[in-house]
Design a protein around this motif. Structure first.
Motif, PDB file in Angstrom:
ATOM      1  N   SER A  29       0.828  -1.212   0.000  1.00 45.12           N
ATOM      2  CA  SER A  29       0.000   0.000   0.000  1.00 45.12           C
ATOM      3  C   SER A  29       0.856   1.254   0.000  1.00 45.12           C
ATOM      4  N   ILE A  30       1.892   1.242   0.814  1.00 43.64           N
ATOM      5  CA  ILE A  30       2.774   2.402   0.902  1.00 43.64           C
ATOM      6  C   ILE A  30       3.556   2.588  -0.390  1.00 43.64           C
ATOM      7  N   ALA A  31       4.025   1.490  -0.966  1.00 44.73           N
ATOM      8  CA  ALA A  31       4.799   1.585  -2.210  1.00 44.73           C
ATOM      9  C   ALA A  31       3.947   2.150  -3.336  1.00 44.73           C
ATOM     10  N   VAL A  32       2.713   1.673  -3.470  1.00 46.63           N
ATOM     11  CA  VAL A  32       1.837   2.156  -4.534  1.00 46.63           C
ATOM     12  C   VAL A  32       1.502   3.625  -4.329  1.00 46.63           C
ATOM     13  N   THR A  33       1.227   4.009  -3.088  1.00 52.97           N
ATOM     14  CA  THR A  33       0.929   5.416  -2.794  1.00 52.97           C
ATOM     15  C   THR A  33       2.107   6.308  -3.129  1.00 52.97           C
ATOM     16  N   THR A  34       3.301   5.842  -2.822  1.00 44.13           N
ATOM     17  CA  THR A  34       4.503   6.634  -3.079  1.00 44.13           C
ATOM     18  C   THR A  34       4.716   6.862  -4.570  1.00 44.13           C
ATOM     19  N   ILE A  35       4.471   5.828  -5.368  1.00 43.97           N
ATOM     20  CA  ILE A  35       4.669   5.946  -6.817  1.00 43.97           C
ATOM     21  C   ILE A  35       3.833   7.085  -7.392  1.00 43.97           C
ATOM     22  N   PHE A  36       2.605   7.235  -6.894  1.00 33.66           N
ATOM     23  CA  PHE A  36       1.725   8.274  -7.418  1.00 33.66           C
ATOM     24  C   PHE A  36       1.935   9.611  -6.725  1.00 33.66           C
ATOM     25  N   ALA A  37       2.202   9.594  -5.418  1.00 34.06           N
ATOM     26  CA  ALA A  37       2.272  10.848  -4.657  1.00 34.06           C
ATOM     27  C   ALA A  37       3.467  11.698  -5.067  1.00 34.06           C
ATOM     28  N   MET A  38       4.616  11.071  -5.265  1.00 33.08           N
ATOM     29  CA  MET A  38       5.827  11.841  -5.557  1.00 33.08           C
ATOM     30  C   MET A  38       5.695  12.702  -6.811  1.00 33.08           C
ATOM     31  N   PRO A  39       5.340  12.126  -7.968  1.00 31.82           N
ATOM     32  CA  PRO A  39       5.258  12.980  -9.162  1.00 31.82           C
ATOM     33  C   PRO A  39       4.036  13.894  -9.168  1.00 31.82           C
ATOM     34  N   LEU A  41       2.450  15.411  -6.700  1.00 35.27           N
ATOM     35  CA  LEU A  41       2.542  16.557  -5.806  1.00 35.27           C
ATOM     36  C   LEU A  41       3.760  17.427  -6.075  1.00 35.27           C
ATOM     37  N   SER A  42       4.666  16.950  -6.920  1.00 33.38           N
ATOM     38  CA  SER A  42       5.907  17.691  -7.154  1.00 33.38           C
ATOM     39  C   SER A  42       5.703  19.082  -7.754  1.00 33.38           C
ATOM     40  N   PRO A  43       4.697  19.337  -8.623  1.00 29.16           N
ATOM     41  CA  PRO A  43       4.530  20.709  -9.128  1.00 29.16           C
ATOM     42  C   PRO A  43       4.291  21.727  -8.022  1.00 29.16           C
ATOM     43  N   LEU A  44       3.634  21.302  -6.944  1.00 28.68           N
ATOM     44  CA  LEU A  44       3.412  22.223  -5.825  1.00 28.68           C
ATOM     45  C   LEU A  44       4.727  22.556  -5.137  1.00 28.68           C
ATOM     46  N   ASP A 184       2.293  22.190 -15.086  1.00 32.76           N
ATOM     47  CA  ASP A 184       3.554  22.106 -14.345  1.00 32.76           C
ATOM     48  C   ASP A 184       4.076  20.670 -14.302  1.00 32.76           C
ATOM     49  N   LEU A 185       3.163  19.728 -14.049  1.00 31.30           N
ATOM     50  CA  LEU A 185       3.565  18.327 -13.966  1.00 31.30           C
ATOM     51  C   LEU A 185       4.135  17.843 -15.296  1.00 31.30           C
ATOM     52  N   ARG A 186       3.429  18.147 -16.386  1.00 33.90           N
ATOM     53  CA  ARG A 186       3.901  17.735 -17.707  1.00 33.90           C
ATOM     54  C   ARG A 186       5.222  18.414 -18.057  1.00 33.90           C
TER      55      ARG A 186
END
Length: 410
Positions: A29-39, A41-44, A184-186
């Motif tokens: 669960s943590i690994a999957v969340t991390t894969i999506f959260a990092m990129p 939220l990065s534009p912020l 920003d993300l793109r």
């Protein structure tokens, strides 16, 4: 140090209450969340000041630690609630990690950045060594709840220290909607892929970490266990790794760079780390294992410091968090693949054989860094020349398409 305390305590609680099944559910669960959260939220992270991002993230981690402490104190073990707390932790770290990794370049002058990065690496190594020891002593004397309470207090101290950093006002932007975030993300992912050096660097790190990650993670306790050693030797082994990091962070990398040059150290230290990992797998005694892991730490610090300074300076400031977050995302994906490959290999071969093979694979893949376009030229530049190098050499990678800009204005 606080992160290492939590890193030790939470899996310990889950393993004792729910067993391997619950621990596996939590980890995935943590690994999957991390894969999506990092990129995502990065534009912020590139948009707002980094100091409040880090401090607020630390405060969120502190609250999570206190909630977990309360649950343990009440003997209230609920896996889904723990998973939710873990997801909050991942989101908080999605702000903390990229911002903390890039804030140094904003706080100090270019000529002082290598010294600051060495200092940061050194203190991280000290915390990495002290954290497990502190967690072990507190678990033995006070139990799991006391360890979580202490973890929360340490995170609170860290948040207070962060608030004392100098404030750097970030340029305000009026368009902050979903369209702007997506743009920003793109833009960040586009820049990372367009710049050949950054793209190649990320790909090499991805494949290396598939084998390096387990070799400095799950294979260490299995190796200690295979030698018939007690948990004390596991602590000593982890400490040896951190001591090697500490020695490499202080003066080791500087001495190597002055003797062999940045590029040779970056490639050579990475390959030596793989060879040291292979030696760890072939170790027949605790002393040889400890010495090999200390060499791993020294090589890792030397390699990381040589690349970190140049890479931080070369990336334009308003893209640093996004690009670094994308790198962290690829590392997380590799961090999922690596243990899966290691687990499959362990069903057919011994721990020592798998460990040795992973070490040699790390060494061979690290050598592929020489194939990255313009990497030797990049490392031959001094710190003034490398600043904003990516933008100067590949301006099209960091330009916003006019059509999107007009849409934002409208």
């Amino acid at each position: 140090m606080a992160e290492m305390v939590g890193y030790i305590t939470l899996p310990w609680w889950i393993a004792h209450q729910g067993g391997a099944h619950d621990l596996a559910i939590y980890s995935v669960s943590i690994a999957v969340t991390t894969i999506f959260a990092m990129p995502l939220l990065s534009p912020l992270g590139d948009r707002y000041a980094k100091r409040p991002q880090i401090a607020c993230g630390m405060c969120a981690l502190m609250v999570v630690a206190f909630i977990l402490a309360a649950l343990v104190s009440l003997s209230d073990y609920r896996l889904m609630l723990i998973v939710c707390m873990g997801m909050v932790t991942v989101v908080a770290k999605a702000f903390i990690d990229p911002a903390s990794s890039t804030i140094s370049a904003e706080l100090v002058a270019t000529d002082r950045l290598p010294k600051v990065l060495r200092l940061r690496k050194s203190t991280q190594a000290i915390g990495r060594a002290l954290g497990p020891a502190l967690a072990g002593v507190t678990l033995a004397l006070g139990g799991i709840a006391a360890t979580f309470w202490m973890n929360g207090m340490l995170l609170g101290i860290a948040a207070y220290v962060i608030w004392q950093l100098p404030s750097h006002t970030q340029r305000k932007e009026h368009s902050r909607g979903l369209a702007r975030w997506w743009c920003d993300l793109r833009a960040g992912l586009h820049a990372k892929w367009i710049v050949p050096l950054e793209r190649g660097w990320t790909l090499v790190n991805f494949f290396v970490w598939i084998f390096q990650g387990p070799a400095v993670g799950i294979l260490i306790p299995l190796k200690v266990q295979s030698l018939g050693l007690s948990g004390l030797w596991l602590g000593v082994s982890e400490a040896a790794l951190s001591i090697g990091l500490l020695l490499g962070s202080f003066r080791g990398s500087d001495a190597l760079v002055s003797r062999f040059g940045r590029f040779n150290v970056r490639v050579g230290a990475a390959m030596c780390e793989g060879l040291a990992l292979a030696a760890s797998g072939g170790a027949r005694s605790p002393i040889s294992l400890i010495l090999a892991l200390a060499c791993v730490g020294f090589a890792n610090a030397s390699m990381g410091l040589v690349g970190a300074t140049h890479r931080s300076l070369a990336i334009p400031q308003n893209f640093r968090v996004r690009i670094l977050a994308a790198s962290m995302m690829t590392t997380q994906i590799a961090g999922i693949l690596g243990p899966m490959i290691a687990g499959a290999a362990l069903t057919r071969w011994t721990v020592g054989e798998v460990y040795t093979c992973f070490g040699f694979a790390t060494c061979l893949l690290a050598f592929s860094f020489v194939l990255i376009p313009r990497s030797r030229e990049f490392f031959s530049l001094n710190h003034d020349q490398v600043k904003d190098w990516f933008r100067r050499e590949y301006p099209h990678a960091f330009s916003t398409p006019p059509m999107r800009e007009s849409k934002q204005t409208m």
